[in-house]
Design a protein around this motif. Structure first.
Motif, mmCIF file in Angstrom:
data_model
loop_
_atom_site.group_PDB
_atom_site.id
_atom_site.type_symbol
_atom_site.label_atom_id
_atom_site.label_comp_id
_atom_site.label_asym_id
_atom_site.label_seq_id
_atom_site.Cartn_x
_atom_site.Cartn_y
_atom_site.Cartn_z
ATOM 1 N N ILE A 29 0.821 -1.214 0.000
ATOM 2 C CA ILE A 29 0.000 0.000 0.000
ATOM 3 C C ILE A 29 0.855 1.263 0.000
ATOM 4 C CG2 ILE A 29 -1.866 1.214 1.207
ATOM 5 C CD1 ILE A 29 -2.544 -1.440 2.589
ATOM 6 N N PHE A 30 1.969 1.234 0.722
ATOM 7 C CA PHE A 30 2.813 2.420 0.885
ATOM 8 C C PHE A 30 4.245 2.125 0.440
ATOM 9 C CE2 PHE A 30 -0.399 2.597 4.277
ATOM 10 C CZ PHE A 30 -0.971 3.838 4.034
ATOM 11 N N ALA A 31 4.959 3.194 0.105
ATOM 12 C CA ALA A 31 6.392 3.092 -0.151
ATOM 13 C C ALA A 31 7.119 2.940 1.191
ATOM 14 C CB ALA A 31 6.885 4.346 -0.870
ATOM 15 N N PRO A 32 8.322 2.356 1.199
ATOM 16 C CA PRO A 32 9.048 2.166 2.467
ATOM 17 C C PRO A 32 9.226 3.452 3.269
ATOM 18 C CG PRO A 32 10.098 0.904 0.722
ATOM 19 C CD PRO A 32 9.031 1.737 0.065
ATOM 20 N N ALA A 33 9.573 4.557 2.598
ATOM 21 C CA ALA A 33 9.771 5.819 3.312
ATOM 22 C C ALA A 33 8.462 6.330 3.911
ATOM 23 C CB ALA A 33 10.364 6.871 2.375
ATOM 24 N N GLU A 34 7.345 6.070 3.238
ATOM 25 C CA GLU A 34 6.045 6.482 3.777
ATOM 26 C C GLU A 34 5.729 5.722 5.059
ATOM 27 O OE1 GLU A 34 3.165 7.742 0.138
ATOM 28 O OE2 GLU A 34 3.777 5.630 0.158
ATOM 29 N N ILE A 35 5.986 4.424 5.050
ATOM 30 C CA ILE A 35 5.743 3.613 6.251
ATOM 31 C C ILE A 35 6.587 4.145 7.404
ATOM 32 C CG2 ILE A 35 5.934 1.312 7.254
ATOM 33 C CD1 ILE A 35 5.531 0.176 4.435
ATOM 34 N N ASP A 56 -2.022 10.521 -1.824
ATOM 35 C CA ASP A 56 -3.359 9.956 -1.683
ATOM 36 C C ASP A 56 -3.586 9.522 -0.237
ATOM 37 O OD1 ASP A 56 -5.817 8.818 -1.962
ATOM 38 O OD2 ASP A 56 -5.105 7.025 -3.023
ATOM 39 N N ALA A 57 -4.300 10.365 0.522
ATOM 40 C CA ALA A 57 -4.538 10.081 1.941
ATOM 41 C C ALA A 57 -5.638 9.062 2.173
ATOM 42 C CB ALA A 57 -4.883 11.385 2.666
ATOM 43 N N THR A 58 -6.408 8.733 1.143
ATOM 44 C CA THR A 58 -7.501 7.770 1.331
ATOM 45 C C THR A 58 -6.970 6.380 1.679
ATOM 46 O OG1 THR A 58 -7.534 7.277 -1.054
ATOM 47 C CG2 THR A 58 -8.980 9.025 -0.256
ATOM 48 N N ARG A 59 -5.713 6.114 1.383
ATOM 49 C CA ARG A 59 -5.127 4.823 1.730
ATOM 50 C C ARG A 59 -5.111 4.594 3.233
ATOM 51 N NH1 ARG A 59 0.617 5.303 -0.745
ATOM 52 N NH2 ARG A 59 0.298 7.409 0.081
ATOM 53 N N LEU A 60 -5.052 5.682 3.988
ATOM 54 C CA LEU A 60 -5.037 5.562 5.443
ATOM 55 C C LEU A 60 -6.352 5.047 5.996
ATOM 56 C CD1 LEU A 60 -3.241 8.924 6.272
ATOM 57 C CD2 LEU A 60 -2.240 6.635 6.314
ATOM 58 N N LEU A 61 -7.421 5.146 5.209
ATOM 59 C CA LEU A 61 -8.734 4.696 5.670
ATOM 60 C C LEU A 61 -8.938 3.204 5.470
ATOM 61 C CD1 LEU A 61 -10.896 7.647 4.261
ATOM 62 C CD2 LEU A 61 -9.901 7.396 6.557
ATOM 63 N N LEU A 62 -8.035 2.556 4.753
ATOM 64 C CA LEU A 62 -8.148 1.117 4.570
ATOM 65 C C LEU A 62 -7.911 0.416 5.910
ATOM 66 C CD1 LEU A 62 -6.076 0.739 1.273
ATOM 67 C CD2 LEU A 62 -8.569 0.669 1.506
ATOM 68 N N THR A 107 -6.814 -2.473 6.706
ATOM 69 C CA THR A 107 -5.517 -3.147 6.785
ATOM 70 C C THR A 107 -4.400 -2.153 7.037
ATOM 71 O OG1 THR A 107 -6.272 -4.880 5.273
ATOM 72 C CG2 THR A 107 -3.902 -4.644 5.565
ATOM 73 N N ALA A 108 -4.442 -1.036 6.319
ATOM 74 C CA ALA A 108 -3.406 -0.022 6.484
ATOM 75 C C ALA A 108 -3.462 0.594 7.876
ATOM 76 C CB ALA A 108 -3.567 1.060 5.422
ATOM 77 N N ALA A 109 -4.660 0.957 8.315
ATOM 78 C CA ALA A 109 -4.810 1.606 9.619
ATOM 79 C C ALA A 109 -4.366 0.681 10.746
ATOM 80 C CB ALA A 109 -6.261 2.035 9.817
ATOM 81 N N GLY A 110 -4.786 -0.577 10.699
ATOM 82 C CA GLY A 110 -4.452 -1.517 11.769
ATOM 83 C C GLY A 110 -2.957 -1.752 11.896
ATOM 84 N N ASN A 111 -2.299 -1.956 10.775
ATOM 85 C CA ASN A 111 -0.862 -2.228 10.818
ATOM 86 C C ASN A 111 -0.052 -0.991 11.166
ATOM 87 O OD1 ASN A 111 -0.231 -5.148 9.898
ATOM 88 N ND2 ASN A 111 -1.826 -4.492 8.491
ATOM 89 N N LEU A 112 -0.504 0.175 10.708
ATOM 90 C CA LEU A 112 0.195 1.410 11.074
ATOM 91 C C LEU A 112 0.057 1.693 12.570
ATOM 92 C CD1 LEU A 112 -0.543 3.853 8.112
ATOM 93 C CD2 LEU A 112 1.695 2.986 8.839
ATOM 94 N N ILE A 113 -1.109 1.399 13.127
ATOM 95 C CA ILE A 113 -1.296 1.579 14.574
ATOM 96 C C ILE A 113 -0.355 0.667 15.347
ATOM 97 C CG2 ILE A 113 -2.925 1.161 16.462
ATOM 98 C CD1 ILE A 113 -5.134 2.219 14.609
#
Length: 297
Positions: free
Chosen positions: A36-42, A210-216, A218-224
């Motif tokens: 979903i994200f580039a390494p630097a974004e993560i 694209d900030a809508t990716r943060l609403l996914l 899977t993305a939100a759970g793993n980023l948390i």
């Protein structure tokens, strides 16, 4: 007796062990997020979330006086947040993950040498014997996973540099801890410097607005998990352990990360554990015990 009391030392050991366990399973979250994200974004998002979490826990301002102390915090942020993770991600692009796993594990050796040179800490023969045992165990685990260690000069050099930057982070954080700063506030300041020094890299790292990716979900759970657990909580615990036990002792818990990864693979992915993996885990544990002086002649 060390400056830390006996109960405090055991709490610090527990904190370092907790970090090894959490960091040992972060590969799952990172692997999912890379779709979903580039390494630097993560990297940026997890530490931004971690800094916000630490601000919510301790909104007080940290008063730092003197340019030299500000440089210590900036150096810790540069080494432990910006450079370490960027170098590790870059290394993965040029060499095998197995190479990176083994080479990053030499960080305790770099930490011990820097502690001897810069802090004057004494090194025992058992530390070096334990290092050899643990590194042999990590190699066994990587071979067990089907990986073949092959020389890739650029990627391998980047992995070694990542290990070296983490060693510098440990030394700098030890110095910060000796100044009596609150661990949570100090960690938040380190995150802030790391994020600030990361900004010049982001435009060249494939960042998508694209900030809508943060609403996914899977993305939100793993980023948390990465932001609150692997970053905010674990860095506070790791820095606390560094201030109580010193960089040489705490850095040895890095040996346990591959061992935890094997356990996570068994529990989550159902991967079989072979005899070679068991030998590798035994060597890692033996190396840690020898380094700590738990095995007598």
């Amino acid at each position: 007796m060390n400056s830390a009391s006996f109960p405090s030392r055991w709490v610090a050991h527990g904190a370092a062990l907790c970090c090894a366990v959490v960091w040992g399973v972060t590969f799952v979250s990172t692997k999912v997020l890379l779709d979903i994200f580039a390494p630097a974004e993560i990297l940026f998002l997890r530490f931004l979330l971690g800094m916000i979490a630490l601000w919510c826990v301790r909104p007080q301002r940290l008063h730092v006086e003197g340019a030299r102390r500000h440089l210590l915090f900036a150096g810790a942020g540069l080494c432990g947040v910006t450079l370490y993770f960027l170098l590790e991600n870059m290394a993965l692009q040029y060499t095998l993950a197995s190479n990176v796993g083994v080479l990053v594990a030499i960080s305790p050796l770099f930490t011990a040498l820097l502690a001897r040179l810069l802090l004057g800490e004494r090194l025992r023969l058992g530390f070096f014997i334990g290092f050899v045992f643990a590194l042999a165990g990590i190699v066994c685990i990587n071979v067990n996973s089907g990986a073949v260690l092959r020389l890739n000069p650029l990627g391998d050099l980047l992995a070694v540099l990542a290990a070296l930057t983490w060693a510098f982070y440990s030394i700098l954080t030890r110095r910060i801890g000796q100044m009596g700063y609150d661990t949570t506030l100090a960690t938040r300041r380190i995150f802030g410097w790391g994020l600030l020094l990361m900004l010049p890299v982001l435009p060249f790292a494939g960042v998508d607005t694209d900030a809508t990716r943060l609403l996914l979900p899977t993305a939100a759970g793993n980023l948390i998990f990465l932001g609150l657990g692997a970053s905010a909580l674990c860095f506070v615990l790791w820095n606390f352990a560094l201030s109580r036990l010193g960089p040489v002792t705490v850095s040895q818990y890095i040996y346990l990360i591959p061992l935890v990864t094997v356990g996570a693979s068994l529990a989550v992915l159902g991967e079989p554990v072979t005899l070679l993996a068991v030998v590798g885990m035994a060597l890692i544990l033996a190396g840690l015990l020898i380094s700590e002086g738990r095995f007598r002649r």
